[in-house]
Design an enzyme around this catalytic site. Structure first.
Site, short mmCIF file in Angstrom:
data_model
loop_
_atom_site.label_atom_id
_atom_site.label_comp_id
_atom_site.label_asym_id
_atom_site.label_seq_id
_atom_site.Cartn_x
_atom_site.Cartn_y
_atom_site.Cartn_z
N HIS A 309 67.35 59.07 15.05
CA HIS A 309 67.44 60.45 14.32
C HIS A 309 67.35 62.02 15.56
CE1 HIS A 309 66.86 63.41 11.45
NE2 HIS A 309 68.05 62.65 10.39
N ASP A 366 69.03 56.66 6.61
CA ASP A 366 70.03 55.35 5.60
C ASP A 366 69.73 53.93 6.10
OD1 ASP A 366 71.64 58.08 7.35
OD2 ASP A 366 72.54 57.35 5.12
C1 SDX Z 1 71.59 61.63 9.23
O1 SDX Z 1 70.51 65.58 10.94
C2 SDX Z 1 70.15 65.27 9.95
O2 SDX Z 1 69.27 65.62 9.64
C3 SDX Z 1 70.81 64.04 9.47
C4 SDX Z 1 70.29 63.82 8.13
C5 SDX Z 1 70.01 64.52 7.30
O3 SDX Z 1 69.68 64.10 6.20
O4 SDX Z 1 71.46 64.84 6.92
O5 SDX Z 1 69.29 63.06 8.61
C6 SDX Z 1 71.46 62.31 8.38
O6 SDX Z 1 72.62 61.25 9.35
C7 SDX Z 1 71.00 60.44 9.96
C8 SDX Z 1 71.55 60.04 11.27
C9 SDX Z 1 72.50 58.82 10.78
N1 SDX Z 1 72.95 58.10 11.29
C10 SDX Z 1 72.84 56.87 12.27
O7 SDX Z 1 71.52 55.94 11.80
C11 SDX Z 1 73.54 56.40 13.36
C12 SDX Z 1 72.69 55.97 14.68
N2 SDX Z 1 71.70 56.74 15.00
C13 SDX Z 1 72.41 57.58 16.05
O8 SDX Z 1 74.11 57.13 16.43
C14 SDX Z 1 71.48 58.08 16.52
O9 SDX Z 1 70.85 58.23 16.77
C15 SDX Z 1 72.28 59.74 16.21
C16 SDX Z 1 73.39 60.23 15.99
C17 SDX Z 1 71.74 59.97 14.96
C18 SDX Z 1 71.28 60.67 17.09
O10 SDX Z 1 71.31 60.83 17.76
P1 SDX Z 1 71.54 62.18 19.12
O11 SDX Z 1 69.99 63.02 18.84
O12 SDX Z 1 72.54 62.59 19.84
O13 SDX Z 1 70.66 60.61 20.16
P2 SDX Z 1 70.58 60.44 21.73
O14 SDX Z 1 72.59 60.54 20.99
O15 SDX Z 1 70.67 61.54 22.52
O16 SDX Z 1 70.76 58.87 22.20
C19 SDX Z 1 68.99 59.08 22.78
C20 SDX Z 1 69.22 57.60 23.17
C21 SDX Z 1 71.05 57.45 24.13
O17 SDX Z 1 70.05 56.34 25.24
P3 SDX Z 1 70.18 57.36 26.41
O18 SDX Z 1 71.09 57.66 26.63
O19 SDX Z 1 68.77 57.83 26.37
O20 SDX Z 1 69.59 55.47 27.15
O21 SDX Z 1 68.81 57.43 22.65
C22 SDX Z 1 69.98 56.11 22.11
C23 SDX Z 1 70.99 56.67 22.65
O22 SDX Z 1 71.91 55.43 23.22
N3 SDX Z 1 69.93 55.44 20.90
C24 SDX Z 1 70.43 54.03 20.77
C25 SDX Z 1 70.37 54.99 19.13
N4 SDX Z 1 70.45 55.55 18.89
C26 SDX Z 1 70.45 56.94 19.80
N5 SDX Z 1 70.26 53.14 20.57
C27 SDX Z 1 71.10 51.97 20.08
N6 SDX Z 1 71.21 52.89 18.58
C28 SDX Z 1 71.03 53.75 17.74
N7 SDX Z 1 71.12 54.06 16.61
#
Ligand code: SDX
Length: 432
Positions: A309, A366
């Site tokens: 998140h 989700d």
């Molecule tokens: C919603 O903002 C809100 O409030 C949104 C929401 C709402 O009610 O409106 O809560 C609803 O959108 C919930 C999120 C739904 N999305 C997902 O479930 C998709 C999967 N999650 C990711 O894509 C990710 O966690 C995000 C997009 C939600 C958050 O991404 P960030 O904050 O930009 O995190 P990041 O991309 O900077 O990741 C940090 C690290 C990275 O690894 P490193 O580069 O440090 O090695 O964490 C890893 C990412 O690769 N990572 C994941 C991951 N999420 C982040 N690795 C594997 N699986 C995941 N799901």
């Protein structure tokens, strides 16, 4: 406490005001930074930037706290319902009995989509993505109700109550009509004597000679899902609504932009991706190990959907509530869903895995919501549409904050330019 910050740039000292919110959140007010120093702030995706002050929702991502107008989400989930929470988020207070009745009536009286708008649906392929249909048909509300969508803050605020009720009620009706259109079924029109969720399920599932009557567990489960999606601070889609609204665009147009932002798989589209992931694991007879291994490779395309998140570095409180509700709804409906067992195994495995723990990646809203929607008979293609119905009151409340802020500014962030420096035009004959 000295409420200023000091910054040293090019051997000069500058002081910047510090703002402190009602929950003690601190912010350096950089509105004068560029004028005073020539510098801007750089914060890709605004992860550490406050675009506004807001009194609607408070999130504490480190401690998994979510409150709407000060009331904890756990209490609202336990004691309130979607319509009441929508009122709270929009108007700032829980309604008394009279106001709750009046608001409910307004929703019931503004549920129908009249004939001329119905013709829009026919312009889409039957297999069009539901969110693409929803965003464009909701945008057309501005064309069909121009008096509520004048693009003048003053006039649109004067008609806000009606526009808000229309948006909440009609987004729900349009959603049901999209489902019926895509199934090739005749539309089922809203009934004024049905509560909000029962009416939606009636419009989705009733047959020409056989009304669908939702059992209380089903209506209650949908109510809880919509309530848990009502608002969530400055998430991608809500900040999009605020951005569009800041140009004096009307409520319907701004909500349509929010629907577009929500449709992305990294945001609202994640509930569809979670189900696709669970189905794939089930089809392969996998226990999720392969998915978890792929998710750890760090590519955006193989993430563990429903995990992580932008704000929560702890459990998303909504995920905890939905996870519990999942068990009880399936039990009450006598459904044994193998996808729930897979989801629980996946959660258990990920929460033991240092890759996820070290990055503070926990289940978000989700991760389990799709399993409940599946139990209610809602197809996966409609999951993000359900999210949009739930989030509409939050978008409305945020649009209102922008529209009602005296001297509010149009949203216009800056950038750090990294393109080519000045160079001359080269006539085509001289180009290689
Ligand atoms: C919603 O903002 C809100 O409030 C949104 C929401 C709402 O009610 O409106 O809560 C609803 O959108 C919930 C999120 C739904 N999305 C997902 O479930 C998709 C999967 N999650 C990711 O894509 C990710 O966690 C995000 C997009 C939600 C958050 O991404 P960030 O904050 O930009 O995190 P990041 O991309 O900077 O990741 C940090 C690290 C990275 O690894 P490193 O580069 O440090 O090695 O964490 C890893 C990412 O690769 N990572 C994941 C991951 N999420 C982040 N690795 C594997 N699986 C995941 N799901």
């Amino acid at each position: 406490m000295d409420h200023t910050a000091s910054i040293r740039l090019d051997e000069k000292e500058f002081s910047l005001p510090v703002m402190v919110g009602t929950e003690g959140e601190k912010a350096v007010d950089t509105r004068k930074l560029r004028v005073d120093t020539g510098y801007i702030c750089y914060d890709q995706g605004y992860g550490n930037t406050g675009s506004c002050t807001s009194g609607i929702t408070y999130l504490d991502g480190d401690n998994g706290i979510l409150r709407h107008r000060g009331i904890p989400i756990e209490q609202l989930a336990e004691s309130s319902d979607f319509v009441e929470t929508a009122y709270l988020v929009i108007y700032g207070e829980l309604p008394n009995a009279a106001k709750r009745k009046e608001f409910g009536m307004k929703l019931r009286q503004n549920a129908a989509i009249e004939m001329q708008m119905q013709r829009i649906f026919e312009g889409y392929p039957r297999d069009a993505p539901p969110m693409a249909m929803l965003s464009s048909i909701v945008a057309s509300l501005a064309a069909h109700y121009p008096d509520l969508a004048t693009n003048s803050f003053e006039r649109d605020l004067a008609n806000f109550d009606l526009a808000a009720a229309m948006a909440i009620s009609k987004v729900r009706t349009i959603a049901a009509m999209i489902y019926r259109y895509q199934k090739g079924l005749p539309y089922v029109f809203p009934k004024q004597d049905l509560p909000f969720c029962d009416n939606f399920l009636h419009m989705m599932f009733s047959e020409p000679y056989q009304d669908y009557v939702a059992v209380p567990e089903v209506a209650r489960a949908l109510n809880l899902l919509l309530l848990l999606h009502v608002d969530h601070e400055q998430n991608c889609s809500t900040s999009t609504v605020r951005t569009v609204g800041s140009s004096a665009s009307n409520l319907f147009t701004s909500i349509s932009a929010g629907i577009c932002a929500l449709s992305g798989p990294l945001h609202g589209g994640a509930n569809v991706s979670v189900m696709q992931m669970l189905h794939a694991i089930h089809a392969e007879g996998d226990d999720g190990t392969r998915f978890i291994a792929a998710a750890k490779l760090g590519s955006k395309d193989s993430r563990l959907m429903g995990f992580g998140h932008p704000v929560y570095r702890n459990f998303d409180p909504r995920a905890k509530i939905i996870g519990k509700a999942c068990e009880s709804v399936l039990q009450k409906l006598g459904i044994k869903d193998p996808l729930l067992d897979i989801a629980k195994r996946l959660e258990e495995a990920a929460l033991k895995d240092d890759y996820f723990l070290s990055r503070k990646l926990y289940p978000n809203v989700d991760f389990y919501s799709g399993i409940i929607m599946r139990a209610l008979g809602i197809p996966t293609s409609m999951f993000t549409v359900i999210f949009a119905i739930g989030r509409t009151p939050g978008w409305i409340a945020n649009w209102h904050e922008v529209a009602a802020t005296p001297k509010g500014r149009i949203y216009r962030p800056r950038q750090v330019y990294i393109g080519p420096v000045k160079r001359d035009y080269v006539p085509i004959v001289q180009r290689v």
